[in-house]
Design a protein around this motif. Structure first.
Motif, PDB file in Angstrom:
ATOM      1  N   ALA A 172       0.800  -1.331  -0.119  1.00  0.00           N
ATOM      2  CA  ALA A 172      -0.008  -0.062   0.169  1.00  0.00           C
ATOM      3  C   ALA A 172       0.904   1.295   0.121  1.00  0.00           C
ATOM      4  N   GLU A 173       0.263   2.483   0.214  1.00  0.00           N
ATOM      5  CA  GLU A 173       1.156   3.809  -0.012  1.00  0.00           C
ATOM      6  C   GLU A 173       2.047   3.630   1.124  1.00  0.00           C
ATOM      7  N   SER A 174       1.695   3.220   2.541  1.00  0.00           N
ATOM      8  CA  SER A 174       2.767   3.513   3.610  1.00  0.00           C
ATOM      9  C   SER A 174       2.888   2.138   4.290  1.00  0.00           C
ATOM     10  N   ASN A 175       2.418   0.815   3.967  1.00  0.00           N
ATOM     11  CA  ASN A 175       2.394  -0.127   4.582  1.00  0.00           C
ATOM     12  C   ASN A 175       2.248  -1.464   3.738  1.00  0.00           C
ATOM     13  N   TYR A 176       2.069  -2.617   4.263  1.00  0.00           N
ATOM     14  CA  TYR A 176       1.827  -3.762   3.449  1.00  0.00           C
ATOM     15  C   TYR A 176       0.593  -4.259   4.221  1.00  0.00           C
ATOM     16  N   ALA A 177      -0.127  -5.282   3.431  1.00  0.00           N
ATOM     17  CA  ALA A 177      -1.420  -5.829   3.765  1.00  0.00           C
ATOM     18  C   ALA A 177      -1.144  -7.249   3.410  1.00  0.00           C
ATOM     19  N   ALA A 178      -1.976  -8.175   3.905  1.00  0.00           N
ATOM     20  CA  ALA A 178      -1.708  -9.524   3.661  1.00  0.00           C
ATOM     21  C   ALA A 178      -3.262 -10.358   3.992  1.00  0.00           C
ATOM     22  N   TYR A 179      -3.442 -11.244   3.033  1.00  0.00           N
ATOM     23  CA  TYR A 179      -4.731 -12.145   3.450  1.00  0.00           C
ATOM     24  C   TYR A 179      -4.540 -13.265   2.854  1.00  0.00           C
ATOM     25  N   CYS A 180      -5.551 -14.196   3.411  1.00  0.00           N
ATOM     26  CA  CYS A 180      -5.378 -15.661   2.831  1.00  0.00           C
ATOM     27  C   CYS A 180      -6.743 -16.042   2.377  1.00  0.00           C
ATOM     28  N   SER A 181      -6.724 -16.460   1.181  1.00  0.00           N
ATOM     29  CA  SER A 181      -8.043 -16.806   0.521  1.00  0.00           C
ATOM     30  C   SER A 181      -8.503 -18.123   1.100  1.00  0.00           C
ATOM     31  N   ASP A 182      -7.836 -19.093   1.456  1.00  0.00           N
ATOM     32  CA  ASP A 182      -8.476 -20.074   2.170  1.00  0.00           C
ATOM     33  C   ASP A 182      -9.063 -19.972   3.344  1.00  0.00           C
ATOM     34  N   LEU A 183      -8.645 -18.876   4.205  1.00  0.00           N
ATOM     35  CA  LEU A 183      -9.072 -18.434   5.392  1.00  0.00           C
ATOM     36  C   LEU A 183      -9.682 -17.010   5.683  1.00  0.00           C
ATOM     37  N   PRO A 184     -10.941 -17.088   4.963  1.00  0.00           N
ATOM     38  CA  PRO A 184     -11.535 -15.613   4.896  1.00  0.00           C
ATOM     39  C   PRO A 184     -11.680 -14.769   6.122  1.00  0.00           C
ATOM     40  N   GLY A 185     -11.354 -13.588   6.136  1.00  0.00           N
ATOM     41  CA  GLY A 185     -11.322 -12.556   7.217  1.00  0.00           C
ATOM     42  C   GLY A 185      -9.955 -12.711   8.129  1.00  0.00           C
ATOM     43  N   VAL A 186      -9.054 -13.580   7.841  1.00  0.00           N
ATOM     44  CA  VAL A 186      -7.733 -13.579   8.269  1.00  0.00           C
ATOM     45  C   VAL A 186      -6.834 -12.522   7.350  1.00  0.00           C
ATOM     46  N   ILE A 187      -6.484 -11.411   8.106  1.00  0.00           N
ATOM     47  CA  ILE A 187      -5.695 -10.391   7.469  1.00  0.00           C
ATOM     48  C   ILE A 187      -4.706  -9.726   8.318  1.00  0.00           C
ATOM     49  N   ALA A 188      -3.749  -9.047   7.722  1.00  0.00           N
ATOM     50  CA  ALA A 188      -2.731  -8.820   8.650  1.00  0.00           C
ATOM     51  C   ALA A 188      -2.183  -7.449   8.041  1.00  0.00           C
ATOM     52  N   THR A 189      -1.878  -6.450   8.596  1.00  0.00           N
ATOM     53  CA  THR A 189      -1.138  -5.222   8.218  1.00  0.00           C
ATOM     54  C   THR A 189       0.194  -4.710   8.921  1.00  0.00           C
ATOM     55  N   GLY A 190       1.166  -4.412   8.256  1.00  0.00           N
ATOM     56  CA  GLY A 190       2.456  -4.085   8.923  1.00  0.00           C
ATOM     57  C   GLY A 190       3.309  -2.950   8.113  1.00  0.00           C
ATOM     58  N   ALA A 191       4.231  -2.211   8.848  1.00  0.00           N
ATOM     59  CA  ALA A 191       5.018  -1.326   8.220  1.00  0.00           C
ATOM     60  C   ALA A 191       5.871  -1.734   7.350  1.00  0.00           C
ATOM     61  N   THR A 192       6.114  -3.274   7.315  1.00  0.00           N
ATOM     62  CA  THR A 192       7.182  -3.806   6.356  1.00  0.00           C
ATOM     63  C   THR A 192       6.682  -5.286   6.040  1.00  0.00           C
ATOM     64  N   ARG A 193       7.100  -5.581   4.886  1.00  0.00           N
ATOM     65  CA  ARG A 193       6.846  -6.984   4.396  1.00  0.00           C
ATOM     66  C   ARG A 193       7.081  -7.849   5.281  1.00  0.00           C
ATOM     67  N   LYS A 194       8.174  -7.905   5.987  1.00  0.00           N
ATOM     68  CA  LYS A 194       8.941  -8.938   7.130  1.00  0.00           C
ATOM     69  C   LYS A 194       7.658  -8.946   8.390  1.00  0.00           C
ATOM     70  N   GLU A 195       7.382  -7.495   8.730  1.00  0.00           N
ATOM     71  CA  GLU A 195       6.558  -7.544   9.981  1.00  0.00           C
ATOM     72  C   GLU A 195       5.054  -8.109   9.545  1.00  0.00           C
TER      73      GLU A 195
END
Length: 71
Positions: A11-34
């Motif tokens: 994203a513009e100032s962070n990263y976001a992730a999701y898992c298609s196999d587990l709807p609703g499971v998401i995370a965001t962080g300042a870096t890809r590693k985080e």
């Protein structure tokens, strides 16, 4: 060990992730590693909750591929 595919988006100032196999499971962080670390924790937490409620844990079915294109 079961592996779930996650999608990570920049994203513009962070990263976001999701898992298609587990709807609703998401995370965001300042870096890809985080974001990867937080997503791992989120998946583990979600699966523990499913187990506690005696809900069947979904098998991973999502796959990914990259394709090359000429532009």
């Amino acid at each position: 060990m079961t592996e779930y595919l996650i999608i990570i988006e920049k994203a513009e100032s962070n990263y976001a992730a999701y898992c298609s196999d587990l709807p609703g499971v998401i995370a965001t962080g300042a870096t890809r590693k985080e974001t990867l670390e937080l997503m791992n924790e989120a998946i583990e937490f979600h699966l523990e909750g499913l187990k506690a409620q005696s809900i069947t844990i979904p098998e991973p079915t999502t796959t990914a591929a990259s394709v090359g294109v000429s532009i």
